[in-house]
Design a protein around this motif. Structure first.
Motif, mmCIF file in Angstrom:
data_model
loop_
_atom_site.group_PDB
_atom_site.id
_atom_site.type_symbol
_atom_site.label_atom_id
_atom_site.label_comp_id
_atom_site.label_asym_id
_atom_site.label_seq_id
_atom_site.Cartn_x
_atom_site.Cartn_y
_atom_site.Cartn_z
ATOM 1 N N UNK A 84 5.656 -81.558 85.088
ATOM 2 C CA UNK A 84 5.840 -82.901 85.637
ATOM 3 C C UNK A 84 4.630 -83.762 85.301
ATOM 4 N N UNK A 85 4.819 -85.060 85.378
ATOM 5 C CA UNK A 85 3.733 -86.025 85.252
ATOM 6 C C UNK A 85 3.090 -86.147 86.634
ATOM 7 N N UNK A 86 1.851 -85.691 86.770
ATOM 8 C CA UNK A 86 1.187 -85.686 88.076
ATOM 9 C C UNK A 86 1.053 -87.089 88.645
ATOM 10 N N UNK A 87 0.777 -88.060 87.788
ATOM 11 C CA UNK A 87 0.629 -89.440 88.261
ATOM 12 C C UNK A 87 1.940 -89.948 88.835
ATOM 13 N N UNK A 88 3.045 -89.679 88.141
ATOM 14 C CA UNK A 88 4.352 -90.103 88.643
ATOM 15 C C UNK A 88 4.660 -89.431 89.967
ATOM 16 N N UNK A 89 4.409 -88.117 90.059
ATOM 17 C CA UNK A 89 4.695 -87.381 91.295
ATOM 18 C C UNK A 89 3.883 -87.936 92.456
ATOM 19 N N UNK A 90 2.618 -88.265 92.198
ATOM 20 C CA UNK A 90 1.761 -88.790 93.259
ATOM 21 C C UNK A 90 2.235 -90.166 93.728
ATOM 22 N N UNK A 91 2.581 -91.026 92.802
ATOM 23 C CA UNK A 91 3.019 -92.375 93.183
ATOM 24 C C UNK A 91 4.384 -92.350 93.870
ATOM 25 N N UNK A 92 5.241 -91.445 93.455
ATOM 26 C CA UNK A 92 6.525 -91.295 94.135
ATOM 27 C C UNK A 92 6.318 -90.805 95.564
ATOM 28 N N UNK A 93 5.416 -89.834 95.748
ATOM 29 C CA UNK A 93 5.105 -89.341 97.085
ATOM 30 C C UNK A 93 4.522 -90.457 97.941
ATOM 31 N N UNK A 94 3.622 -91.254 97.385
ATOM 32 C CA UNK A 94 3.017 -92.350 98.136
ATOM 33 C C UNK A 94 4.074 -93.344 98.613
ATOM 34 N N UNK A 95 5.049 -93.627 97.762
ATOM 35 C CA UNK A 95 6.111 -94.561 98.145
ATOM 36 C C UNK A 95 6.950 -94.006 99.291
ATOM 37 N N UNK A 96 7.309 -92.701 99.206
ATOM 38 C CA UNK A 96 8.103 -92.089 100.264
ATOM 39 C C UNK A 96 7.322 -92.042 101.579
ATOM 40 N N UNK A 97 6.038 -91.719 101.507
ATOM 41 C CA UNK A 97 5.217 -91.691 102.712
ATOM 42 C C UNK A 97 5.088 -93.087 103.315
ATOM 43 N N UNK A 98 4.949 -94.100 102.473
ATOM 44 C CA UNK A 98 4.829 -95.469 102.972
ATOM 45 C C UNK A 98 6.076 -95.874 103.745
ATOM 46 N N UNK A 99 7.249 -95.492 103.225
ATOM 47 C CA UNK A 99 8.495 -95.800 103.922
ATOM 48 C C UNK A 99 8.565 -95.087 105.261
#
Length: 266
Positions: A84-99
């Motif tokens: 996986x792309x670590x940067x993509x995974x991190x930003x996706x996680x950040x978005x879900x956590x923000x919600x």
């Protein structure tokens, strides 16, 4: 997860220590105050109970974050034989956590996001490290160096090993396609072409009786259980073969390269 068009695929989802170091801990540090998070757990299988509905299988890595009595449970990636792309995974996680945060009691109405210039930590492995993972090009070798496919390694390997590497990837693709076809047939046989998830549940409840909804939910759970069983069979078929390929790579590549021992997928 969605396909990644850009960036480096340099994170093995089965390596929970690297997922924690490069994705989980940096994102949590950016979104939460010191002492706000009371528990963090990362596991290869879905924990019991999930605030965030997810209709895929149980294989992880799955993250659980607790703030007081409120829990966030969500998959970070889908475990398998790919990177996986670590940067993509991190930003996706950040978005879900923000919600989740903005709907929680402790952070109601707040929208927390990663700061400008935020970046994931680099991988521990250097660019001379070779790993065996699927590539999207079915005709290519399933070899990676420095977060990118390494077809040029073919020149350094025996014809037999190259053929077996390609056969491993072809077998994985064949098994995955067969599992997807079987899952589609299961859903078609139950009368439901789409997974039961999110807002679809609420829309469905408005139009059918509770008993009909419960019947659909039971059908969906059976379909998910069968999909998870096929996935475990897929892993069991491919993992021993990859272990053998890794050992043969070590024997054929010279000291300019280090061949990683992949963590168990589950």
């Amino acid at each position: 997860m969605d396909e990644v068009d850009d960036g480096r695929r340099d994170l093995d989802p089965a390596d929970l220590e690297e997922v924690r170091r490069r994705v989980v801990d940096p994102v949590l540090a950016a979104l939460f105050e010191v002492g706000e998070v009371t528990r963090v757990g990362l596991s290869p299988r879905r924990p019991a109970g999930s605030w965030w509905h997810h209709s895929d299988g149980d294989d992880g890595p799955w993250l659980q974050v607790s703030v007081g009595s409120e829990d966030f449970i969500h998959p970070i990636a889908e475990a398998g034989f790919w990177l996986e792309d670590a940067d993509w995974a991190a930003r996706d996680l950040a978005e879900k956590l923000s919600e989740w945060i903005c709907e929680s009691r402790f952070g109601w109405g707040q929208w927390r996001s990663l700061p400008d210039g935020w970046a994931v930590p680099p991988p521990l492995a250097d660019r001379s490290t070779v790993s065996v993972h699927f590539v999207e090009d079915r005709d290519g070798l399933p070899l990676w160096v420095g977060g990118a496919p390494a077809p040029w390694l073919e020149e350094r390997l025996s014809a037999d090993l190259v053929a077996d590497l390609r056969a491993w990837q072809a077998l994985g693709t064949q098994l995955a396609e067969a599992a997807e076809a079987a899952e589609a047939a299961d859903r078609a046989g139950s009368g439901y072409d789409e997974p039961l998830s999110g807002s679809a549940v609420h829309i469905w409840v408005e139009y059918v009786s509770e008993q009909q909804w419960l019947t659909r939910e039971a059908d969906e759970q059976r379909a998910l259980a069968m999909a998870d069983k096929r996935r475990r069979e897929w892993i069991d078929a491919l993992e021993p073969l990859r272990d053998e390929l890794v050992e043969r790579l070590r024997a054929e590549l010279d000291s300019d390269y280090t061949v990683t021992t992949p963590p168990r997928v589950r």
